[in-house]
Design an enzyme around this catalytic site. Structure first.
Site, mmCIF file in Angstrom:
data_model
loop_
_atom_site.group_PDB
_atom_site.id
_atom_site.type_symbol
_atom_site.label_atom_id
_atom_site.label_comp_id
_atom_site.label_asym_id
_atom_site.label_seq_id
_atom_site.Cartn_x
_atom_site.Cartn_y
_atom_site.Cartn_z
ATOM 1 N N SER A 175 -21.867 55.077 -26.562
ATOM 2 C CA SER A 175 -22.023 54.831 -25.131
ATOM 3 C C SER A 175 -21.237 55.834 -24.287
ATOM 4 C CB SER A 175 -21.532 53.427 -24.778
ATOM 5 O OG SER A 175 -22.287 52.458 -25.454
HETATM 6 N N1 SAH Z 1 -20.816 50.073 -29.361
HETATM 7 C C1 SAH Z 1 -21.282 51.414 -29.665
HETATM 8 C C2 SAH Z 1 -22.653 51.700 -29.138
HETATM 9 C C3 SAH Z 1 -23.660 51.046 -29.976
HETATM 10 S S1 SAH Z 1 -25.336 51.474 -29.698
HETATM 11 C C4 SAH Z 1 -20.293 52.444 -29.158
HETATM 12 O O1 SAH Z 1 -19.119 52.174 -29.128
HETATM 13 O O2 SAH Z 1 -20.652 53.547 -28.849
HETATM 14 C C5 SAH Z 1 -26.044 49.899 -30.166
HETATM 15 C C6 SAH Z 1 -25.873 49.517 -31.606
HETATM 16 O O3 SAH Z 1 -26.404 48.209 -31.739
HETATM 17 C C7 SAH Z 1 -26.655 50.389 -32.578
HETATM 18 O O4 SAH Z 1 -25.776 50.911 -33.545
HETATM 19 C C8 SAH Z 1 -27.664 49.432 -33.199
HETATM 20 O O5 SAH Z 1 -27.919 49.683 -34.568
HETATM 21 C C9 SAH Z 1 -26.981 48.084 -33.018
HETATM 22 N N2 SAH Z 1 -27.901 46.933 -33.004
HETATM 23 C C10 SAH Z 1 -29.153 46.837 -32.499
HETATM 24 N N3 SAH Z 1 -29.650 45.605 -32.670
HETATM 25 C C11 SAH Z 1 -28.678 44.878 -33.290
HETATM 26 C C12 SAH Z 1 -28.591 43.523 -33.733
HETATM 27 N N4 SAH Z 1 -29.594 42.660 -33.594
HETATM 28 N N5 SAH Z 1 -27.442 43.127 -34.344
HETATM 29 C C13 SAH Z 1 -26.409 43.988 -34.498
HETATM 30 N N6 SAH Z 1 -26.438 45.271 -34.103
HETATM 31 C C14 SAH Z 1 -27.548 45.720 -33.493
#
Ligand code: SAH
Length: 224
Positions: free
Chosen positions: A74
């Site tokens: 992010s």
């Molecule tokens: N928190 C991260 C950004 C994550 S992007 C940071 O610090 O930069 C969103 C993440 O959510 C992705 O890695 C994706 O694989 C995960 N994701 C998507 N759907 C999900 C679900 N149902 N359960 C858990 N993780 C999920």
């Protein structure tokens, strides 16, 4: 000059950019500044440790970056505002849905007491676990799992942060919040503007919600 020193100026610049964007978005968020604890966490976590080699030169740019598997880390400003909106206290227990590279989890770990973070893609979860351990974050537990189920074994939580966008707020996550607990979650469909909501669990068990900022997150995937 080691890596850490090489990034110091860029990191300082990023903190100023976050402060400036906080002022620019106050009409949305209602917050012109973020707490010292949040800004200290943003200053402490080495973002360059969380990005792949090819993104290193941009580690302290105020924008999202690719981390492989079609996923992103992010934008730092978004990490700061979302963390601030959780109003964390130092012994709070926090659930994060969507570990990704673990950057947001590290920021939460600097701001709260205990962090439980879950990720759907096993490879990302494993990399994040190893990275967070190497960097010395002992108060973070990483698990592979589906955020739509939450983490019942560790519930209830003081705060929940969701970093992928579901089409609507999953009821289960509200159930896993303590009374008075806060949840920050982007809601909406892919390719449409999503809304970042700040929710508070009321004494009667219902969830109040307030739209705070238009955002763009990867979708929260259902069912694995
Ligand atoms: N928190 C991260 C950004 C994550 S992007 C940071 O610090 O930069 C969103 C993440 O959510 C992705 O890695 C994706 O694989 C995960 N994701 C998507 N759907 C999900 C679900 N149902 N359960 C858990 N993780 C999920």
């Amino acid at each position: 000059m080691n890596k850490q020193e090489r990034f110091t100026d860029a990191h300082q610049r990023l903190l100023r950019e976050i402060e400036s964007e906080a002022r620019d978005t106050v009409s949305w968020t209602g917050r012109a500044t973020y707490s010292d604890r949040v800004m200290l966490a943003m200053a402490s976590v080495p973002r360059h440790e969380f990005v792949p080699e090819w993104e290193m030169p941009f580690a302290y740019a105020n924008r999202p970056l690719g981390i492989g598997h079609g996923q992103t880390i992010s934008q730092p400003y978004i990490v700061a505002v979302m963390t601030d909106l959780l109003d964390l206290k130092e012994d709070d227990r926090v659930l994060e849905v969507g570990t990704g590279c673990g950057y947001q989890a590290a920021v939460l770990a600097e701001t709260a007491g205990q962090v439980f973070t879950m990720e759907f893609v096993p490879e990302l979860a494993e990399l994040a676990r190893l990275r967070l351990r190497r960097l010395g974050y002992r108060n973070v537990t990483v698990r592979v799992g589906d955020g739509y189920r939450g983490w019942p074994e560790e519930a209830p939580f003081d705060a929940i942060m969701v970093t992928a966008a579901p089409p609507e707020i999953p009821v289960v996550l509200g159930e896993q919040l303590k009374a008075g607990g806060r949840m920050v979650i982007p809601v909406g469909l892919r390719n449409e503007t999503q809304m970042l909501y700040r929710c508070v669990k009321q004494a009667d068990g219902t969830l109040s919600k307030e739209g705070k900022l238009p955002v763009a997150f990867v979708p929260m995937v259902e069912g694995r």
